[in-house]
Design an enzyme around this catalytic site. Sequence first.
Site, PDB file in Angstrom:
ATOM      1  N   GLU A  77      94.103 -65.091 -11.840  1.00  0.00           N
ATOM      2  CA  GLU A  77      93.494 -65.490 -10.560  1.00  0.00           C
ATOM      3  C   GLU A  77      92.117 -64.877 -10.363  1.00  0.00           C
ATOM      4  OE1 GLU A  77      97.941 -65.936 -10.052  1.00  0.00           O
ATOM      5  OE2 GLU A  77      96.631 -64.333 -10.804  1.00  0.00           O
ATOM      6  N   PHE A 139     110.144 -62.722  -0.724  1.00  0.00           N
ATOM      7  CA  PHE A 139     109.700 -62.675  -2.115  1.00  0.00           C
ATOM      8  C   PHE A 139     108.275 -63.218  -2.227  1.00  0.00           C
ATOM      9  CE2 PHE A 139     109.365 -64.858  -6.301  1.00  0.00           C
ATOM     10  CZ  PHE A 139     109.394 -63.714  -7.104  1.00  0.00           C
ATOM     11  N   GLN A 140     107.425 -62.460  -2.869  1.00  0.00           N
ATOM     12  CA  GLN A 140     106.009 -62.789  -3.073  1.00  0.00           C
ATOM     13  C   GLN A 140     105.273 -63.021  -1.759  1.00  0.00           C
ATOM     14  OE1 GLN A 140     105.620 -65.895  -6.119  1.00  0.00           O
ATOM     15  NE2 GLN A 140     105.576 -64.308  -7.690  1.00  0.00           N
ATOM     16  N   LYS A 189     104.154 -72.495   2.940  1.00  0.00           N
ATOM     17  CA  LYS A 189     104.763 -73.477   2.043  1.00  0.00           C
ATOM     18  C   LYS A 189     105.385 -74.646   2.811  1.00  0.00           C
ATOM     19  CE  LYS A 189     107.930 -73.906  -1.888  1.00  0.00           C
ATOM     20  NZ  LYS A 189     108.811 -73.185  -2.846  1.00  0.00           N
ATOM     21  N   MET A 510      76.917 -47.506 -19.096  1.00  0.00           N
ATOM     22  CA  MET A 510      76.206 -46.905 -17.974  1.00  0.00           C
ATOM     23  C   MET A 510      76.836 -45.579 -17.575  1.00  0.00           C
ATOM     24  SD  MET A 510      73.548 -47.241 -16.081  1.00  0.00           S
ATOM     25  CE  MET A 510      73.002 -48.928 -15.827  1.00  0.00           C
TER      26      MET A 510
END
Length: 632
Positions: A77, A139-140, A189, A510
Amino acid sequence: MTEQATGAPKPQPRAPRNGAPQPTSTVAQVTGAQSLIRSLEAVGADTVFGIPGGSILPAYDPLMDSTTVRHILVRHEQGAGHAATGYAQATGRVGVCMATSGPGATNLVTPIADAHMDSVPLVAITGQVSSSTIGTDAFQEADICGITLPVTKHNFLVTDPAEIPRTIAEAFHIASTGRPGPVLVDIAKDALQKQTTFSWPPTAELPGYRPVSRPHAKQIREAARLIAESRRPVFYVGGGVIKAGAAAELLALAERTGVPVTTTLMALGAFPDSHPQHLGMPGMHGSVASVTALQKADLIVALGARFDDRVTGRIDSFAPHAKIVHADIDPAEIGKNRLADVPIVGDVKEVMTDLLGAVEADEAEDANGPRGRERYAGWWRQLESWRETYPLGYDLPEDGSLSPQQVIERIGQLAPEGTIFTAGVGQHQMWAAHYLRFETPGTWLNSGGLGTMGYAVPAALGAKAGRPDAPVWAIDGDGCFQMTNQELVTAALNGIPVKVAIINNGALGMVRQWQTLFYNQRYSNTVLRDDGTTGAYSGSAAGTGTATNKGTRVPDFVKLSEAMGCVGLRCESPDQLDAVLEKANAINDRPVVVDFIVHEDAMVWPMVAAGTSNDEVMAARGVRPDFGDATD
């Protein structure tokens, strides 16, 4: 809320809106998911970067049937978010990314924050658990609206499918107008699954959102007066000029006034590098002429810039003798870090148009006065002296190995005209800013504000997806590359032939430079290769094997790239450089990755150490410029 599509190959940031909402007859009984895809089609979105998952899955079914919205399946993602940002920066349109709830959404936080810092128009669409379970630690589940509140321009939680068209229209409008930025749309959802009706265009409900674009005429006149009265003025140009599509206005204003121009890391390309009035990039690793011009100026005209710490150094010592004209579309930026004597709120394109008119009016009243650079002849003599005495440059390694600066400079020289360059973060980013040449806007994409390692590869993917006719080179470090290189699989499988240059010095370059300069060369956890001291073993269990050979390539970037469907090349000496680059430039049917093995001790100069004054700029290691005045 009617918007116009740009259709332009170059960024036109006041047109990051993807398309004009098209009148559509009301359609009965579609799902919320179908409404979402139709809304994306209506606002003109043509590309979405994302990964499906449980909560967002209902949207992926109608997405499969869309003939106008292309979905590019990324491998992480974070890659989706950076690809959408690269798309937006290269095209000037709104970038779109999509993820599921919970970890899918939280993996978007870094690219959302990155877009927020760099004012990139982005719409992130996330699935959320069903509305009846929000707040139950389902969940999630993650409160992505709450998590991203500090790093979005606005965000929405949608639980009613009837609200989807209006929300998408408002999200694209907010992301692309005023100061551009990321907008999150989190959709439950069950809102995607329920039946609803779809009609377009929706009625906008944004009573408090009224970006100011027209500058105040009195402030414009005052700015013109200060320019006329100043003796050491400087235009300090930020990324807002590119966002506003105002490069032509900047060029006209600069040439008419004769004022020197500095362009920040985010503004490279807003003013031609080759123009004699361009002093280069200011800031921590800016050119000596640019850094010093701002310090010694009696007037700074800031255009779409925000006086960030990487430019100003220690803010209480920045430009101590300068009056400040600060023009920005975001009123929150004016006076935030440095008090403005003349604050101008407005679209910087309109500001410069009006300012040019005011300057011309002043000149008409003073028909016999000096014009252009003649007005600041003494100032220009001083600037030319600094520019000639302390030019950008680098030494080639005594052992005959590749210089990273030489590699990047040669990439730019051999790249086809119109090439877009992306960069990761670190030494290679600064070398790219110095040694590539930027003549037009929209050809330099990087993570300026957040400094996100791993930005280059997915941003290159997004830029190439948005502008397939433009060659795209990603300049990356071996550290940055190992964060998001999996998106090369995305590029290979989707026929997106980007080119990647890995500036491989075997270290986090760096950070290693800082350890060399400030930590007595104690290289704690910055070595990325096997140097024989990392405890790498070839046995099946710790302590049962033998140390690998010193210098073993782990990973071997050529083999890794080939495994991901790319052409893998390696360059280890200067005499190979041109042939390798010519081969890379000639391959346009799949991604190309070139592993450049460069000298590990090369450093970025000039440099202003963090937390110090810009008066302490170092032209090179041990070389402090002598400006010949009592204030040094």
